[in-house]
Motif scaffolding. Structure first.
Motif, short mmCIF file in Angstrom:
data_model
loop_
_atom_site.label_atom_id
_atom_site.label_comp_id
_atom_site.label_asym_id
_atom_site.label_seq_id
_atom_site.Cartn_x
_atom_site.Cartn_y
_atom_site.Cartn_z
N PRO A 38 0.81 -1.22 0.00
CA PRO A 38 0.00 0.00 0.00
C PRO A 38 0.84 1.27 0.00
O PRO A 38 0.46 2.27 -0.63
N THR A 41 2.07 1.68 -3.69
CA THR A 41 0.99 2.08 -4.61
C THR A 41 0.55 3.51 -4.34
O THR A 41 0.18 4.24 -5.26
N HIS A 42 0.62 3.93 -3.07
CA HIS A 42 0.23 5.31 -2.76
C HIS A 42 1.27 6.30 -3.31
O HIS A 42 0.92 7.36 -3.83
N ASP A 47 -3.21 3.51 -6.06
CA ASP A 47 -3.97 2.86 -4.98
C ASP A 47 -5.15 2.05 -5.49
O ASP A 47 -5.63 1.15 -4.80
N LEU A 50 -5.11 -1.72 -5.12
CA LEU A 50 -5.23 -2.41 -3.84
C LEU A 50 -6.56 -3.16 -3.67
O LEU A 50 -6.55 -4.31 -3.23
N PRO A 51 -7.72 -2.55 -4.00
CA PRO A 51 -8.96 -3.35 -3.88
C PRO A 51 -8.93 -4.60 -4.74
O PRO A 51 -9.45 -5.65 -4.34
N VAL A 54 -6.86 -7.16 -2.91
CA VAL A 54 -7.58 -7.71 -1.75
C VAL A 54 -8.59 -8.76 -2.20
O VAL A 54 -8.69 -9.85 -1.61
N PRO A 99 -5.71 5.52 2.26
CA PRO A 99 -5.55 4.28 1.50
C PRO A 99 -4.46 3.35 2.04
O PRO A 99 -4.60 2.12 2.01
N GLY A 103 -5.70 -0.14 3.21
CA GLY A 103 -5.13 -1.22 2.41
C GLY A 103 -4.22 -2.11 3.22
O GLY A 103 -4.26 -3.35 3.10
N LEU A 107 -4.87 -6.17 3.86
CA LEU A 107 -3.90 -7.19 3.48
C LEU A 107 -3.36 -7.93 4.71
O LEU A 107 -3.08 -9.13 4.65
N PHE A 220 -9.22 5.23 -2.94
CA PHE A 220 -8.36 4.38 -3.75
C PHE A 220 -8.37 4.79 -5.21
O PHE A 220 -7.33 4.78 -5.87
N SER A 223 -6.39 7.91 -5.40
CA SER A 223 -5.10 7.83 -4.70
C SER A 223 -4.89 9.06 -3.82
O SER A 223 -3.88 9.76 -3.91
#
Length: 668
Positions: A38, A41-42, A47, A50-51, A54, A99, A103, A107, A220, A223
């Protein structure tokens, strides 16, 4: 060179570390990666990945199902309610909806779940024929749903959804959650600045699991660690998430119908059945739940469909089935608890068959979900009227003829040739009967109390339709095995759904056809006026902004939706009620009283010199629009002041309280 032993191994004469030492290092690395991903990705503004990670991670741990669609759908069914419950923590912890924090938490839970269950991520089995069938049906229905929105600008997209005008308050709640960084009911003081005092308690205690999930996904998607500062950006995200909710409903119903059909369903029969159900979702009544702007109902219907299918044909793993049933009850409660009685009865049917009272783990699950299940209904009961079930609303009247045909066809499909001997068919048929009984009970109550069915009865009919479509999976047993005969049976029904709709199937062109062919565009001009007003004054400029530029409905929608995008609905509620074209006709005197009573200055937007809506005698109004050749904007009495004349008069009389903006609408 030594060989492998029970505790350790040597490679090239060197001893490898014991396996019991390697395991803690691996799990430590996994937990560290759960937060490192996370963060990365941020930093790269990705971001939105991330979903997806998950969902994929949870799907890889599923063992109660085998296929790709099975694992993904069950994971979505579990994740939404889990997010609703986790939101209670996110609303109060220091990082709120950031996020990285959300996130990383998600995770970490997945890694912990893998550790506690001993399961390692595993890919689903290869795609089967029935997966391809579901993909074709889902892809076709999704393409139809996306087409009206992809081909339009924000004004056009929003215009499709605003006639129901409930969308304005759904956006208000979604935006409020984003602004206060959590559930509105956990931030009562901060939420007061977004709604008038008379509505504040009702709005912040409204079921908001869907709105909360939208607010999390918004972070997300963009971001960002904060809510969108620009109201039009937030509205654009909200519109697309509403479309995504309908797509989720499509996926849930098609997957549920396939599950009811059974693993051994003939592919040709299954394709014809899935095609019919997909057509019913878009060309029948379910699409009106989208176009009327009810995102929480869309999610509630999707969860009810999944629950029906899993009661009919439970997952192979008892633990996963129990957890999913419990979570679905929570999800229905947090999204649309009108459907909670149906869901509770269906879970009770499954619990009775499984003799859950004999299992201590079931009692533990009941204790754990009791508070989340009753939380939203109890909060909403504080703000709801005692006559809530008889209140009016903007839901379209469901197609009675098509609904009756669906119920009969679904029950016949499940019962054909001794089909009810199968427990799965029995429970699917019970689902239709339970939903029908719930709807009939509400209809009787409304008929007794107010003499007609209204609003919430239509909502319960939506539930009957969705449960009926799930049960229609049993149609695979009735259809011919060969391709042409199978499609020849369902094609007349599909055509009938497309070419007609309405209360008794007496209106040319169905809701879906009118939407896809742009015959029904809602009010794109009202939406574009609202966007114009918001972009000119993003925070309202300390005033109430009122659209007088064009026709009454366009002005009404524009003033309403501009107020929520400007975070100014606190002062807009009285104008929303006053401008309603269906309310009592307005005079210059009532307009002046509105200006005098307003706690803030008024900014009027004007443009069309012919625009009018005021009358001289509200009891016997004269309308210019009744005369031939008069434009729609000239709706008032020709003897009364036009919109421009009225606001100029008020500006001269109340210079400190009335301001005028001579705007040019985007379509001019």
């Amino acid at each position: 060179m030594t060989t492998v032993t029970s505790g350790s191994a040597t490679v090239a004469g060197k001893a490898a570390p014991p396996r019991r030492l390697r395991a803690p290092l691996g799990w430590s690395a996994a937990f560290a990666l759960a937060w490192l991903l996370p963060l990365v990705t941020h930093l790269i503004h990705a971001d939105v990945l991330l979903p997806v990670l998950v969902v994929a991670g949870l799907a890889s741990l599923q063992r109660g199902t085998a296929g790709w669609f099975d694992r993904v759908v069950v994971s979505l069914a579990q994740l939404f309610p889990a997010l609703c419950v986790a939101g209670l923590l996110f609303s109060v912890w220091p990082w709120h909806l950031h996020p990285v924090a959300v996130g990383g938490f998600a995770l970490t839970v997945l890694v912990l779940l893998s550790l506690l269950t001993g399961r390692r991520p595993a890919r689903p089995r290869r795609w089967r024929t029935r997966d391809w069938v579901l993909a074709v049906g889902f892809g076709g229905a999704t393409a139809l749903a996306l087409e009206p929105f992809v081909l339009r600008d924000l004004g056009g997209r929003l215009g499709v959804l605003i006639p129901g005008e409930d969308m304005s308050r759904h956006f208000l709640l979604f935006d409020m959650i984003g602004q206060v960084d959590g559930y509105a009911f956990l931030h009562p003081q901060e939420s007061l600045r977004y709604a008038p005092d008379v509505l504040a308690e009702g709005i912040r205690n409204y079921p908001q699991g869907t709105h909360f999930s939208f607010a999390v996904l918004d972070r997300f998607i963009r971001s960002s660690d904060t809510a969108a500062a620009d109201g039009t950006v937030a509205m654009d995200v909200m519109v697309w998430l509403c479309v995504a909710a309908f797509v989720f409903l499509v996926l849930a119903v098609l997957w549920s119908a396939r599950r009811v059909a059974g693993a051994g369903a003939n592919p040709v029969r299954l394709l014809a059945t899935i095609g019919l159900i997909a057509a019913w979702l878009f060309f029948g009544d379910p699409v009106s739940v989208l176009t009327r702007g009810y995102p929480n109902e869309l999610v509630g219907l999707a969860l009810a469909a999944l629950l029906t299918a899993l009661v009919a044909r439970p997952l192979a793993s008892f633990g996963e089935q129990l957890a999913t049933m419990a979570l679905l009850l929570v999800g229905v409660s947090f999204s649309y608890h009108l459907f909670l009685p149906y869901s509770a009865v269906m879970v009770g049917i499954w619990a009775w068959r499984e003799r859950l009272w004999r299992r201590p783990v079931a009692w533990l699950a009941a204790v754990l979900i009791a508070a989340p299940v009753v939380l939203t209904p109890l909060l909403n009961a504080k703000a709801a009227s005692g006559y809530q079930l008889t209140l009016p609303g903007t839901a379209q009247v469901a197609d009675r003829t098509a609904t009756l045909v669906l119920i009969v066809l679904a029950l016949l499909s499940l019962a054909w040739r001794g089909g009810l001997r199968a427990p799965g068919n029995q429970r699917a048929a019970l689902g239709i009967l339970v939903a029908g009984a719930m709807s009939a009970t509400l209809a009787a109550y409304q008929l007794i109390t107010i003499g007609r069915t209204i609003y919430y009865f239509e909502k319960t009919l939506h539930l009957v339709i969705i449960v009926g479509l799930v049960g229609l999976g049993g149609l695979v047993r009735l259809l011919p095995r060969r391709t042409m005969p199978a499609f020849a049976v369902v094609l007349p029904l599909v055509v009938a759904l497309i070419v007609a709709g309405g209360r008794w199937h007496n209106q040319f062109a169905s809701n879906g056809l009118r939407l896809a062919a742009a015959l029904e565009r809602g009010s794109p001009d009202g939406a574009r006026d609202a966007i114009l007003m918001t972009r000119m004054y993003p925070d309202g400029g300390g005033m109430m902004n009122v659209d007088f530029m064009s026709s009454p409905y366009r002005n009404w929608y524009a003033s309403l939706y501009a107020s929520v995008m400007q975070r100014n609905y606190r002062h807009a509620q009285v104008w929303y009620l006053w401008q309603d074209p269906l309310s009592k006709p307005k005079t210059l005197e009532t307009l002046e009283a509105m200006v005098q009573d307003s706690p803030v200055p008024i900014r009027f937007f004007i443009f069309d010199p012919e625009a009018s809506f005021l009358v001289l005698d509200p009891e016997h109004p004269v309308r210019a629009s009744a005369q031939p050749g008069v434009t729609r904007s000239a709706y008032g009495d020709p003897r009364a002041k036009s919109n421009i004349d009225a606001v100029e008069y008020l500006a001269a009389k109340y210079p400190d309280k009335v301001k005028i903006v001579r705007a040019v609408p985007p379509n001019r």
